[in-house]
Scaffold this motif. Structure first.
Motif, PDB file in Angstrom:
ATOM      1  N   UNK A  35      21.239   6.705 -31.745  1.00 40.13           N
ATOM      2  CA  UNK A  35      21.937   7.171 -32.420  1.00 40.13           C
ATOM      3  C   UNK A  35      20.867   8.435 -32.026  1.00 40.13           C
ATOM      4  N   UNK A  36      21.955   9.764 -31.981  1.00 38.85           N
ATOM      5  CA  UNK A  36      21.673  11.233 -31.206  1.00 38.85           C
ATOM      6  C   UNK A  36      20.449  11.919 -32.312  1.00 38.85           C
ATOM      7  N   UNK A  37      19.347  12.237 -31.621  1.00 43.93           N
ATOM      8  CA  UNK A  37      18.421  13.504 -32.417  1.00 43.93           C
ATOM      9  C   UNK A  37      19.034  14.087 -32.716  1.00 43.93           C
ATOM     10  N   UNK A  38      20.215  14.787 -31.919  1.00 50.67           N
ATOM     11  CA  UNK A  38      19.460  15.939 -32.337  1.00 50.67           C
ATOM     12  C   UNK A  38      20.548  17.159 -33.476  1.00 50.67           C
ATOM     13  N   UNK A  39      20.525  16.399 -33.894  1.00 47.17           N
ATOM     14  CA  UNK A  39      21.329  16.934 -35.361  1.00 47.17           C
ATOM     15  C   UNK A  39      19.460  17.322 -36.007  1.00 47.17           C
ATOM     16  N   UNK A  40      18.718  16.355 -36.286  1.00 45.94           N
ATOM     17  CA  UNK A  40      17.189  16.162 -37.071  1.00 45.94           C
ATOM     18  C   UNK A  40      17.034  17.357 -36.196  1.00 45.94           C
ATOM     19  N   UNK A  41      16.468  16.327 -35.120  1.00 46.22           N
ATOM     20  CA  UNK A  41      15.013  17.060 -35.121  1.00 46.22           C
ATOM     21  C   UNK A  41      14.072  16.961 -34.927  1.00 46.22           C
ATOM     22  N   UNK A  42      13.845  15.712 -36.022  1.00 49.54           N
ATOM     23  CA  UNK A  42      12.313  15.536 -36.850  1.00 49.54           C
ATOM     24  C   UNK A  42      11.674  14.473 -36.805  1.00 49.54           C
ATOM     25  N   UNK A  43      10.504  14.664 -36.192  1.00 48.38           N
ATOM     26  CA  UNK A  43      10.039  13.130 -36.406  1.00 48.38           C
ATOM     27  C   UNK A  43       9.931  13.178 -37.879  1.00 48.38           C
ATOM     28  N   UNK A  44       9.971  13.755 -39.057  1.00 46.95           N
ATOM     29  CA  UNK A  44      10.379  12.776 -40.297  1.00 46.95           C
ATOM     30  C   UNK A  44      11.056  11.866 -40.499  1.00 46.95           C
ATOM     31  N   UNK A  45      12.184  12.728 -40.104  1.00 48.41           N
ATOM     32  CA  UNK A  45      14.192  11.669 -40.119  1.00 48.41           C
ATOM     33  C   UNK A  45      13.860  10.888 -39.460  1.00 48.41           C
ATOM     34  N   UNK A  46      13.114  11.072 -38.381  1.00 51.16           N
ATOM     35  CA  UNK A  46      12.697   9.976 -37.323  1.00 51.16           C
ATOM     36  C   UNK A  46      11.534   8.775 -37.705  1.00 51.16           C
ATOM     37  N   UNK A  47      11.309   8.956 -38.242  1.00 49.44           N
ATOM     38  CA  UNK A  47      10.506   7.474 -38.964  1.00 49.44           C
ATOM     39  C   UNK A  47      10.941   7.282 -39.988  1.00 49.44           C
ATOM     40  N   UNK A  48      12.438   6.969 -40.412  1.00 50.50           N
ATOM     41  CA  UNK A  48      13.100   6.904 -41.252  1.00 50.50           C
ATOM     42  C   UNK A  48      14.024   6.158 -40.549  1.00 50.50           C
ATOM     43  N   UNK A  49      14.206   6.810 -39.136  1.00 48.87           N
ATOM     44  CA  UNK A  49      15.520   5.443 -38.460  1.00 48.87           C
ATOM     45  C   UNK A  49      14.601   4.530 -38.085  1.00 48.87           C
ATOM     46  N   UNK A  50      13.322   4.702 -37.602  1.00 45.35           N
ATOM     47  CA  UNK A  50      12.240   3.118 -36.941  1.00 45.35           C
ATOM     48  C   UNK A  50      12.408   2.446 -37.933  1.00 45.35           C
ATOM     49  N   UNK A  51      11.740   3.349 -39.849  1.00 47.72           N
ATOM     50  CA  UNK A  51      11.603   2.035 -40.296  1.00 47.72           C
ATOM     51  C   UNK A  51      12.928   1.431 -40.681  1.00 47.72           C
ATOM     52  N   UNK A  52      14.037   1.052 -40.275  1.00 48.32           N
ATOM     53  CA  UNK A  52      14.817   0.885 -40.225  1.00 48.32           C
ATOM     54  C   UNK A  52      15.914   0.115 -39.203  1.00 48.32           C
ATOM     55  N   UNK A  53      14.191   0.160 -38.005  1.00 54.87           N
ATOM     56  CA  UNK A  53      14.836  -1.035 -36.662  1.00 54.87           C
ATOM     57  C   UNK A  53      15.218  -0.328 -35.836  1.00 54.87           C
ATOM     58  N   UNK A  54      14.921   0.865 -36.084  1.00 57.39           N
ATOM     59  CA  UNK A  54      16.258   1.896 -34.977  1.00 57.39           C
ATOM     60  C   UNK A  54      14.861   1.895 -33.765  1.00 57.39           C
ATOM     61  N   UNK A  55      15.268   1.623 -32.492  1.00 61.99           N
ATOM     62  CA  UNK A  55      14.176   1.482 -31.068  1.00 61.99           C
ATOM     63  C   UNK A  55      14.311   2.477 -30.085  1.00 61.99           C
ATOM     64  N   UNK A  56      15.625   2.571 -30.024  1.00 63.71           N
ATOM     65  CA  UNK A  56      16.260   3.538 -28.593  1.00 63.71           C
ATOM     66  C   UNK A  56      17.218   4.790 -29.710  1.00 63.71           C
ATOM     67  N   UNK A  57      16.816   5.823 -28.785  1.00 61.89           N
ATOM     68  CA  UNK A  57      17.917   6.938 -29.449  1.00 61.89           C
ATOM     69  C   UNK A  57      17.898   8.001 -28.202  1.00 61.89           C
ATOM     70  N   UNK A  58      18.563   9.002 -28.393  1.00 56.40           N
ATOM     71  CA  UNK A  58      19.183   9.682 -27.528  1.00 56.40           C
ATOM     72  C   UNK A  58      18.890  10.832 -28.121  1.00 56.40           C
ATOM     73  N   UNK A  59      19.078  12.425 -27.207  1.00 58.30           N
ATOM     74  CA  UNK A  59      18.231  12.975 -27.401  1.00 58.30           C
ATOM     75  C   UNK A  59      19.369  14.666 -26.519  1.00 58.30           C
ATOM     76  N   UNK A  60      19.866  16.030 -26.491  1.00 55.54           N
ATOM     77  CA  UNK A  60      19.966  16.358 -25.311  1.00 55.54           C
ATOM     78  C   UNK A  60      19.648  17.492 -24.547  1.00 55.54           C
ATOM     79  N   UNK A  61      17.848  17.079 -24.341  1.00 55.33           N
ATOM     80  CA  UNK A  61      16.822  18.067 -23.308  1.00 55.33           C
ATOM     81  C   UNK A  61      15.059  16.940 -22.784  1.00 55.33           C
ATOM     82  N   UNK A  62      15.321  17.296 -22.131  1.00 51.00           N
ATOM     83  CA  UNK A  62      13.722  17.071 -22.245  1.00 51.00           C
ATOM     84  C   UNK A  62      13.043  17.566 -22.602  1.00 51.00           C
TER      85      UNK A  62
END
Length: 350
Positions: A35-62
């Motif tokens: 999933x692309x994380x540029x929409x939420x840009x949030x570590x807290x929302x990222x943790x929801x993804x992680x709890x659901x087993x997501x391990x690989x992510x996309x971003x739009x900047x260094x």
């Protein structure tokens, strides 16, 4: 929850349901879900993804990659044409995480081959008709880039990546399916020549609506986590699936024009708009906030104009008396990626 200025409200339950739905879509297609994380840009929302087993992510900047690497994400694709001026930051990041870069330039690939100090994967961006960035599938530059990878220990060719931005102005599922079919035909030419490459696809409308995404190896949608009014108009989601609203203070009411003025302008909502039904310009739907949640849009109420700090809501006369200065009203954003970015320091996850 005290709100005194424009604040993004993020509905945790809706976010989780949207993630579950897209995880299922990727699994049914047999695709890696990145999933692309540029929409939420949030570590807290990222943790929801992680709890659901997501391990690989996309971003739009260094810098976005650095932000999420700080929170333990260690398999990251930067799906934006590589900015070689950030080579020092790229090298530092590549020492810590499995990093994939993207380019559509043999010049950039050559620079990376000479200046990377740690191994990075490289995707080649393909233009499938959006005409923003990317190479045409039959350009000789593709072979140049791949050869540069073959002769360099720090640059590994991964595959081909695209984003079909045409789908954000599509008029429903049929047009999106036609765009998808065109893109697959383009990728088939590449797959004949490069069968071992990864074929990575990412846009929320097609990932939400298309019946068959099994041609691809990887899906990278981003907006789906929040959705928005634009996605609703395309048909990608229902209004119940929109998981964010901007909470904005009411500062003035003009009964002669049936208008409410809010502290919530272009610097909070963005100036994205939809030319909606009946020839009016729509900058967002107005909703009532109740117990930290929001209602369906108020019938006939919408953001009609924006300046820097001001937002103007056209409000039906029968609803005007329900609001006064000091109240908080919610706005469902046209483009949640931009609104979330503008309000990333002012939010509540509820």
């Amino acid at each position: 929850m005290g709100i005194s200025k424009p604040t993004l409200l993020i509905d945790r339950e809706k976010v989780a349901l949207n993630i579950d739905k897209m995880i299922k879509t990727a699994a049914e297609a047999g695709c890696i879900f990145r999933p692309h994380f540029k929409t939420h840009q949030s570590k807290e929302v990222g943790k929801i993804f992680r709890k659901k087993g997501v391990k690989q992510i996309t971003v739009s900047s260094v810098s976005m990659a650095e932000y999420f690497a700080e929170d333990g994400w260690n398999d990251i694709t930067i799906a934006f044409p590589c900015n070689i001026l950030e080579i020092d930051s790229i090298n530092n990041l590549a020492k810590e995480v499995e990093l994939q870069l993207m380019t559509d330039s043999a010049f950039t690939a050559d620079f990376l081959s000479k200046n990377l100090t740690s191994n990075c994967g490289l995707f080649i961006k393909i233009d499938v008709g959006y005409n923003r960035s990317g190479l045409k599938y039959n350009t000789p530059e593709i072979d140049e880039i791949i050869k540069l990878c073959e002769y360099n220990n720090n640059l590994t060719f991964k595959g081909f990546l695209t984003h079909d931005g045409r789908n954000y102005s599509a008029k429903g599922k049929v047009e999106i399916e036609n765009n998808l079919a065109e893109a697959i035909e383009i990728f088939k030419h590449l797959k004949q020549k490069y069968p071992e490459a990864i074929y990575s696809w990412g846009d929320t409308p097609s990932c939400s609506l298309s019946d068959d995404l099994s041609f691809f190896d990887e899906l990278r949608p981003g907006n789906f986590v929040y959705y928005d009014v634009m996605q609703y108009h395309i048909g990608s989601c229902t209004l119940d699936e929109v998981s964010v609203a901007a909470a904005c203070p009411v500062v003035s009411i003009n009964k002669s024009r049936n208008e409410i003025v809010i502290y919530g302008g272009a610097v909070h909502l963005s100036k994205e708009f939809i030319a909606a039904d009946n020839s009016f310009t729509l900058f967002g739907y107005a909703v009532k906030l109740e117990n930290n949640k929001w209602t369906n849009p108020i019938n006939g109420a919408y953001v009609s104009r924006l300046s820097q700090e001001h937002g103007i809501i056209n409000m039906p006369e029968a609803e005007l008396d329900n609001f006064k200065p000091g109240n908080i009203i919610g706005i469902l954003p046209i483009h949640s990626c931009l609104t979330a970015d503008l309000l990333k320091n002012e939010y509540f996850l509820i």
